[in-house]
Design an enzyme around this catalytic site. Structure first.
Site, PDB file in Angstrom:
ATOM      1  N   ARG A  41      82.057  36.811  30.365  1.00  0.00           N
ATOM      2  CA  ARG A  41      81.335  35.566  30.569  1.00  0.00           C
ATOM      3  C   ARG A  41      80.717  35.102  29.263  1.00  0.00           C
ATOM      4  O   ARG A  41      80.288  35.916  28.445  1.00  0.00           O
ATOM      5  CB  ARG A  41      80.207  35.763  31.587  1.00  0.00           C
ATOM      6  CG  ARG A  41      80.741  35.966  32.987  1.00  0.00           C
ATOM      7  CD  ARG A  41      79.652  35.956  34.005  1.00  0.00           C
ATOM      8  NE  ARG A  41      78.538  36.773  33.559  1.00  0.00           N
ATOM      9  CZ  ARG A  41      77.277  36.504  33.828  1.00  0.00           C
ATOM     10  NH1 ARG A  41      76.956  35.467  34.551  1.00  0.00           N
ATOM     11  NH2 ARG A  41      76.332  37.304  33.393  1.00  0.00           N
TER      12      ARG A  41
ATOM     13  N   SER B 142      79.878  46.351  27.219  1.00  0.00           N
ATOM     14  CA  SER B 142      79.548  47.414  28.172  1.00  0.00           C
ATOM     15  C   SER B 142      80.468  48.619  28.084  1.00  0.00           C
ATOM     16  O   SER B 142      81.192  48.961  29.040  1.00  0.00           O
ATOM     17  CB  SER B 142      79.552  46.843  29.582  1.00  0.00           C
ATOM     18  OG  SER B 142      78.752  45.697  29.577  1.00  0.00           O
TER      19      SER B 142
ATOM     20  N   ASP C 253      75.361  46.592  28.955  1.00  0.00           N
ATOM     21  CA  ASP C 253      74.943  45.800  30.133  1.00  0.00           C
ATOM     22  C   ASP C 253      73.716  46.395  30.838  1.00  0.00           C
ATOM     23  O   ASP C 253      72.892  45.662  31.393  1.00  0.00           O
ATOM     24  CB  ASP C 253      76.093  45.596  31.130  1.00  0.00           C
ATOM     25  CG  ASP C 253      76.827  46.867  31.520  1.00  0.00           C
ATOM     26  OD1 ASP C 253      76.509  47.937  30.955  1.00  0.00           O
ATOM     27  OD2 ASP C 253      77.728  46.797  32.387  1.00  0.00           O
TER      28      ASP C 253
HETATM   29  C1  GLC Z   1      81.044  52.227  31.772  1.00  0.00           C
HETATM   30  C2  GLC Z   1      80.656  52.029  30.312  1.00  0.00           C
HETATM   31  C3  GLC Z   1      79.176  51.733  30.171  1.00  0.00           C
HETATM   32  C4  GLC Z   1      78.785  50.586  31.077  1.00  0.00           C
HETATM   33  C5  GLC Z   1      79.208  50.861  32.508  1.00  0.00           C
HETATM   34  C6  GLC Z   1      78.870  49.722  33.452  1.00  0.00           C
HETATM   35  O1  GLC Z   1      80.471  53.368  32.251  1.00  0.00           O
HETATM   36  O2  GLC Z   1      81.004  53.179  29.575  1.00  0.00           O
HETATM   37  O3  GLC Z   1      78.857  51.436  28.830  1.00  0.00           O
HETATM   38  O4  GLC Z   1      77.410  50.369  31.001  1.00  0.00           O
HETATM   39  O5  GLC Z   1      80.594  51.107  32.554  1.00  0.00           O
HETATM   40  O6  GLC Z   1      79.506  48.556  33.087  1.00  0.00           O
END
Ligand code: GLC
Length: 489
Positions: A107, A176, A229
């Site tokens: 996004r 993330s 995230d």
């Molecule tokens: C995976 C990623 C992590 C992220 C999570 C949720 O575990 O390694 O960095 O926060 O997904 O999106």
């Protein structure tokens, strides 16, 4: 003559149909439900998580948290420093952008922050889905695709957003995946998760990659903050509620970040931040312990995944995998017993064909004859003519897998609450708020209800009354914009 042949073929087909129906009827009558239930009970007992076991799991996680904070590589839990040591005050002001990359969609957001009085004055966003080939292609192509979308988002904005000459637009980048932060605005990718796999990006600074791609697009924008995230969710949550202490994602993947005392981070060698605090990205998805209820189905899923041996806790609790675990259980049972007819439905053999949203639809079917279950089985797995008993059984399998996930996620949250010392009642009855985001938590009500119930059970009624679970809708993008704002030049 030709007519006759057609007529004969049609008759044969009709007769075959009748015979098939009779055979299916007979076969479903032939299911030895007692034996099926026995097999189910055996799997269920391996997934069982009584409260004592959950407490042990939480303690094991807490031990790993300490180890991960003590040294890099000290634990399966990376306990990554976020360099976020100032949480939002509410005074953040100005126009900021955010880019949220972490799953099959990304996004781009534009957020107008109005300072103390104004809050979030305006926010607009655009969501773009990432073509699957880019998730396993080249770094250059992935970042070009993202920068292009960002560039067209900026190009389509009105005059009111014109940036004065000599000033750059600023961006909070929510990325993330596990990143070793080098500063608030730079960090190298440790590894990909959640179905992404682009070897050449590992070890690279993802901000530099994005910046180069933005330059190729002629987009004049500066990345002011790089955040996970979970960190974005925590910060976005704190902006709304001063008692937020942790951000949790329960979506495609799963992870948590929380506010730690800087003095409790032995691996932090720099000067202690003024606030005395630092947000830690746990990367809890990689937690592993012999206490986890890992079954043969989880082992096979892990073995065939893009990252075998890694993200074991995530593979037990997150949206990317739950439907797949259910599929594997149903497949095994249908190989032993004709619960879906005599032959194993071919579609049931396709990995990841049953997605968690479908599983959720099946699990939540409250119609007396379970018609949603029948429809999903037909549409998703090509399984027709199911008896009520079979449908009910499929619901039970979903329930078992979802319950195990929700209880394990609750144990993770309990570990954080213990680590920050909020598992006992304080004299001033301080609130502890956990901000949670992610499609699994938001849409899978049976999962989120079970998580909340289990957390209450773990905390005990009295303490549970001071702990609040808040759904932080799309908080991670806003959180990244807020961090960019509070660290803006
Ligand atoms: C995976 C990623 C992590 C992220 C999570 C949720 O575990 O390694 O960095 O926060 O997904 O999106």
């Amino acid at each position: 003559m030709e007519k006759r042949v057609v007529y004969t073929a049609a008759t044969i087909a009709a007769v075959a149909c009748v015979v098939a129906v009779i055979v299916i009827r007979k076969r479903s009558k032939g299911i030895k439900w007692g034996k099926v239930k026995e097999m189910f009970k055996e799997i269920e007992s391996k997934c069982a998580l009584p409260i004592e076991r959950l407490k042990q799991i939480a303690s094991a996680m807490e031990t790993e948290m300490h180890a991960g904070l003590a040294s890099d590589g000290g634990s399966k839990l990376k306990m990554l420093l976020s360099y976020v040591d100032r949480l939002p005050t509410g005074g953040e002001e100005g126009l900021f952008y955010a880019l949220d990359l972490g799953g099959t969609n990304f996004r781009v957001l534009r957020v107008q922050l109005g300072g103390k009085e104004g809050g979030v004055v305006r926010q607009e966003y655009q969501e773009v889905s990432i073509p699957p080939h880019l998730m396993v292609g080249s770094s250059h192509d992935l970042f070009d695709f993202i920068a292009e979308a960002l560039s067209s988002f900026v190009a389509s904005e009105g005059e009111e957003y014109k940036v004065p000459e000599g000033k750059q637009r600023e961006l909070g980048f929510t990325f993330s995946f596990p990143v070793k932060q080098l500063s608030l605005s730079s960090g190298t990718l440790i590894k990909w998760t959640k179905g992404f796999c682009i070897e050449e990006t590992v070890g690279e600074d993802v901000v530099a990659e994005l910046t180069k791609a933005m330059e190729r697009q002629g987009l004049d924008m500066k990345v002011t903050a790089l955040v996970n995230d979970t960190v974005g969710t925590l910060v976005g949550g704190r902006y709304e509620d001063g008692d937020v202490m942790a951000g949790v994602i329960l979506g495609t993947g799963s992870n948590a970040a929380y506010v730690e005392r800087a003095s409790s981070i032995p691996k932090w060698h720099d000067e202690l931040p003024k606030s005395g605090e630092m947000v830690i990205n746990m990367e809890w998805g990689n937690f592993k312990s012999p206490l986890l209820p890992v079954t043969e189905f989880d082992e096979a899923l892990d073995f065939e995944s893009l990252n075998p041996g890694e993200q074991i806790y995530e593979k037990l609790i997150s949206g990317m995998y739950l439907g797949e675990v259910v599929r594997r259980v149903l497949l095994k049972i249908s190989e032993e017993f004709p619960i879906f007819g005599d032959i194993v439905p071919p579609k049931l053999e396709s990995p990841f064909i049953l997605r968690t949203p479908q599983m959720s639809g099946i699990h939540h079917d409250s119609s007396p004859d379970l018609k949603v279950v029948a429809k999903k089985l037909k549409e998703t797995l090509g399984i027709h003519n199911t008896s009520i008993k079979t449908r009910k059984f499929v619901v039970d399998v979903c329930d078992m897998v979802a319950k195990r996930a929700a209880r394990l996620a609750a144990a993770g949250i309990y570990a954080i609450i213990k680590k920050i010392g909020r598992d006992t009642l304080s004299d001033d009855k301080q609130r502890t708020v956990i901000a949670i985001d992610g499609g699994l938590f938001e849409h899978y009500t049976a999962f989120s209800d079970c998580l909340e119930r289990t957390l209450r059970e773990l905390l005990g009624e009295e303490v549970a009354n001071s702990v609040v679970i808040k759904h932080a809708n799309d908080g991670s993008g806003i959180g990244a914009a807020l961090i960019a704002a509070s660290h803006s030049n």
